[in-house]
Design an enzyme around this catalytic site. Structure first.
Site, mmCIF file in Angstrom:
data_model
loop_
_atom_site.group_PDB
_atom_site.id
_atom_site.type_symbol
_atom_site.label_atom_id
_atom_site.label_comp_id
_atom_site.label_asym_id
_atom_site.label_seq_id
_atom_site.Cartn_x
_atom_site.Cartn_y
_atom_site.Cartn_z
ATOM 1 N N LYS A 207 0.683 -5.491 9.401
ATOM 2 C CA LYS A 207 1.529 -5.148 8.506
ATOM 3 C C LYS A 207 0.359 -4.640 7.122
ATOM 4 O O LYS A 207 0.653 -3.348 6.875
ATOM 5 C CB LYS A 207 2.588 -6.001 8.071
ATOM 6 N N CYS A 261 5.251 -0.069 -0.920
ATOM 7 C CA CYS A 261 4.669 -0.610 0.136
ATOM 8 C C CYS A 261 3.099 -0.147 0.098
ATOM 9 O O CYS A 261 2.177 -1.044 -0.252
ATOM 10 C CB CYS A 261 5.258 0.078 1.350
HETATM 11 N N1 SAJ Z 1 1.174 10.505 0.310
HETATM 12 C C1 SAJ Z 1 0.137 11.051 -0.064
HETATM 13 N N2 SAJ Z 1 -0.268 11.943 0.695
HETATM 14 C C2 SAJ Z 1 0.031 12.018 2.153
HETATM 15 C C3 SAJ Z 1 1.068 10.986 2.572
HETATM 16 C C4 SAJ Z 1 1.587 10.214 1.702
HETATM 17 O O1 SAJ Z 1 0.163 11.220 -1.121
HETATM 18 O O2 SAJ Z 1 -0.711 12.579 2.932
HETATM 19 C C5 SAJ Z 1 1.869 9.532 -0.655
HETATM 20 C C6 SAJ Z 1 3.482 9.794 -0.651
HETATM 21 O O3 SAJ Z 1 3.593 11.156 -1.536
HETATM 22 C C7 SAJ Z 1 4.164 8.551 -1.486
HETATM 23 C C8 SAJ Z 1 2.918 7.367 -0.734
HETATM 24 O O4 SAJ Z 1 1.908 8.286 -0.326
HETATM 25 O O5 SAJ Z 1 3.947 8.602 -2.848
HETATM 26 C C9 SAJ Z 1 3.645 6.729 0.322
HETATM 27 O O6 SAJ Z 1 4.420 7.601 1.204
HETATM 28 P P1 SAJ Z 1 4.475 7.357 2.903
HETATM 29 O O7 SAJ Z 1 5.181 8.442 3.341
HETATM 30 O O8 SAJ Z 1 2.723 7.404 3.434
HETATM 31 O O9 SAJ Z 1 4.765 5.889 2.990
HETATM 32 P P2 SAJ Z 1 6.162 5.123 2.620
HETATM 33 O O10 SAJ Z 1 5.649 4.085 1.528
HETATM 34 O O11 SAJ Z 1 7.300 5.808 2.507
HETATM 35 O O12 SAJ Z 1 6.254 4.121 4.100
HETATM 36 C C10 SAJ Z 1 5.112 3.304 4.401
HETATM 37 C C11 SAJ Z 1 4.865 3.632 5.870
HETATM 38 N N3 SAJ Z 1 3.602 2.976 6.113
HETATM 39 C C12 SAJ Z 1 2.748 3.781 6.892
HETATM 40 O O13 SAJ Z 1 2.992 4.887 7.534
HETATM 41 C C13 SAJ Z 1 1.434 2.827 7.515
HETATM 42 C C14 SAJ Z 1 6.059 2.828 6.662
HETATM 43 O O14 SAJ Z 1 5.959 2.965 8.177
HETATM 44 C C15 SAJ Z 1 6.356 1.463 6.385
HETATM 45 O O15 SAJ Z 1 7.305 0.833 6.939
HETATM 46 C C16 SAJ Z 1 6.414 1.478 4.792
HETATM 47 O O16 SAJ Z 1 5.372 1.996 4.074
HETATM 48 C C17 SAJ Z 1 6.772 -0.014 4.246
HETATM 49 O O17 SAJ Z 1 7.735 -0.461 4.227
HETATM 50 O O18 SAJ Z 1 5.710 -0.902 4.487
#
Ligand code: SAJ
Length: 414
Positions: A207, A261
């Protein structure tokens, strides 16, 4: 265990409530537990306290059908799922995980758990937490040789939680072979993806590695975006073109990394072994620094504009949520930018189409905010922002809303 075991979900937050509602929908008798009385009352009335597509209908239906109810203490059940938050404390610039809620949730199950029952921890935890819980429950007199205990991290993405709860592959790690097998059978009962088995320590690390992987990759995109700005090159064009290489897949730069997360979990690795986790720590620092960099850029542009206008520049901030198309403000870099600008004395016209109101900002209609502003700062790529008119405004776009995508087939030459 029965075909459709009864389930007690401890913690009715972003993960626990969708999990409880989904399990009720597939035929389990589910009791949700939360220390917050308001949450308990809301769920028992068939309503929700969080926004997630499809959740309100599922909760309403579960309560109406009598499969889902909420209470403030665990009730006897076949399976207990712990979905409480893992906050952190700060120490010398490092975030240290605090597993006290997980420990308290496990202790709360003690009075009702029986031999043959399964306890699953889904909360994100530092490596070794499941073993710690086993030792604590055992120390409190629970027959841990006959109670099954496993770690199974949640992996769902806000916005698609209900789909991903069933479609994602799951990793199940028990504290012994019997626990692993019992947990595997339980998850196979409703997961359409594959269920992989391992030890609890490995499942805990998986995780943390998943979220650290994403953080490191976003840090790379954010570093490229600042480098490109210094070199006066369009970062979106660079990333789009680089991604035309068959083995390159760079993520999107933004105003930083938010949510509870990805901005937090990497610290659970760093706190365990700071010497060895240098890349993970630097990635965290790069992503946090990106937010401060955005604030500085906006301040500089607003100051330049103010001297030509002869009055302070008004700044519209588009989006406060931590990512596109959600209402969630936890650790949101967009909210951090808007707050820092307002605290620095700028007039901020904030717009967040997913929220009715915000305690700090009087939220505006997006087009009205743009029309009334001198500088428009795009902080979140919400779908509602497509089609807005920015004519005549200085636009600072930190999430590529207005970028011309070289990914589009029409611009490709081969
Ligand atoms: N972000 C960027 N650039 C990107 C992708 C995301 O700047 O290309 C930013 C987003 O805007 C946001 C942050 O990253 O601020 C996180 O967003 P996210 O969509 O990547 O992830 P979360 O936090 O919504 O969910 C993550 C997921 N983990 C992964 O993709 C490895 C999800 O599957 C997990 O279940 C969740 O964390 C968790 O609960 O741990």
């Amino acid at each position: 265990m029965r075909d459709r075991p009864s389930v007690c979900v401890v913690g009715l937050g972003y993960i626990g409530l969708p999990t409880a509602a989904m399990l009720a929908a597939v035929g389990h008798q589910v009791t949700g537990v939360d220390v917050n009385e308001l949450v308990v009352t809301t769920v028992n009335a068939g309503r929700v306290h969080i926004v997630e597509p499809g959740l309100a209908d599922l909760v309403q239906e579960g309560v109406r059908a009598g499969n889902l109810s909420a209470t403030s203490a665990p009730v006897p059940s076949d399976v207990f799922i712990i979905c409480v938050p893992t906050p952190f404390t700060e120490d010398a610039g490092m975030k240290i995980p605090d597993v006290s809620y997980v420990r308290a949730a496990a202790q709360s199950v003690l009075s009702v758990v029986k031999p043959g029952n399964l306890i699953v921890i889904e909360s994100t935890c530092p490596v070794g937490t499941t073993e710690l819980i086993r030792d604590e429950l055992s120390g409190a007199g629970a027959p841990m040789d006959r109670i099954h205990l496993a770690y199974c991290p949640e992996r769902v993405i806000p916005g698609r939680i209900l789909d991903e709860l069933r479609s994602n592959d799951r990793i199940v790690g028990g504290i012994d072979a019997a626990s692993t097998a019992t947990a595997e059978a339980f998850y196979r009962g409703f997961v359409a993806g594959s269920v992989f088995t391992t030890t609890s320590r490995t499942a805990e690390m998986v995780k943390l590695v998943e979220n650290s992987y994403r953080d490191v990759n976003i840090a790379f995109a954010n570093e490229i975006s600042v480098l490109c700005d210094h070199l006066e090159i369009d970062a979106w064009e660079v990333i789009g073109l680089a991604n035309r290489h068959p083995r390159v897949d760079i993520l999107q730069p933004g105003p930083g990394v938010g949510g509870h997360c990805i901005a937090v979990d990497p610290w659970f690795i760093v706190a365990k072994d700071p010497e060895t986790s240098r890349l993970i720590r630097v990635a965290r620092e790069v992503n946090d620094a990106k937010t401060s960099w955005v604030v500085e850029q906006v301040r500089t542009s607003a100051a330049q504009l103010a001297s030509s206008l002869g009055r302070p520049a008004r700044v519209a901030c588009l989006g406060l949520a931590y990512k596109p198309d959600v209402d969630d403000l936890r650790e949101s870099p967009a909210l951090g930018v808007a707050t820092a600008l307002a605290e620095g004395g700028l007039e901020v016209l904030a717009c967040e189409p997913h929220l009715e109101a915000h305690p700090r900002f009087a939220l505006r209609d997006c087009q009205d905010a743009i029309d009334a502003a001198d500088v428009v700062v795009i902080l979140v790529r919400h779908s509602q922002f497509a089609g807005l008119s920015f004519e005549g405004k200085l636009v600072l776009d930190y999430c590529g809303l207005l970028a011309h995508s070289p990914m589009a087939p029409a611009t490709a030459t081969s």
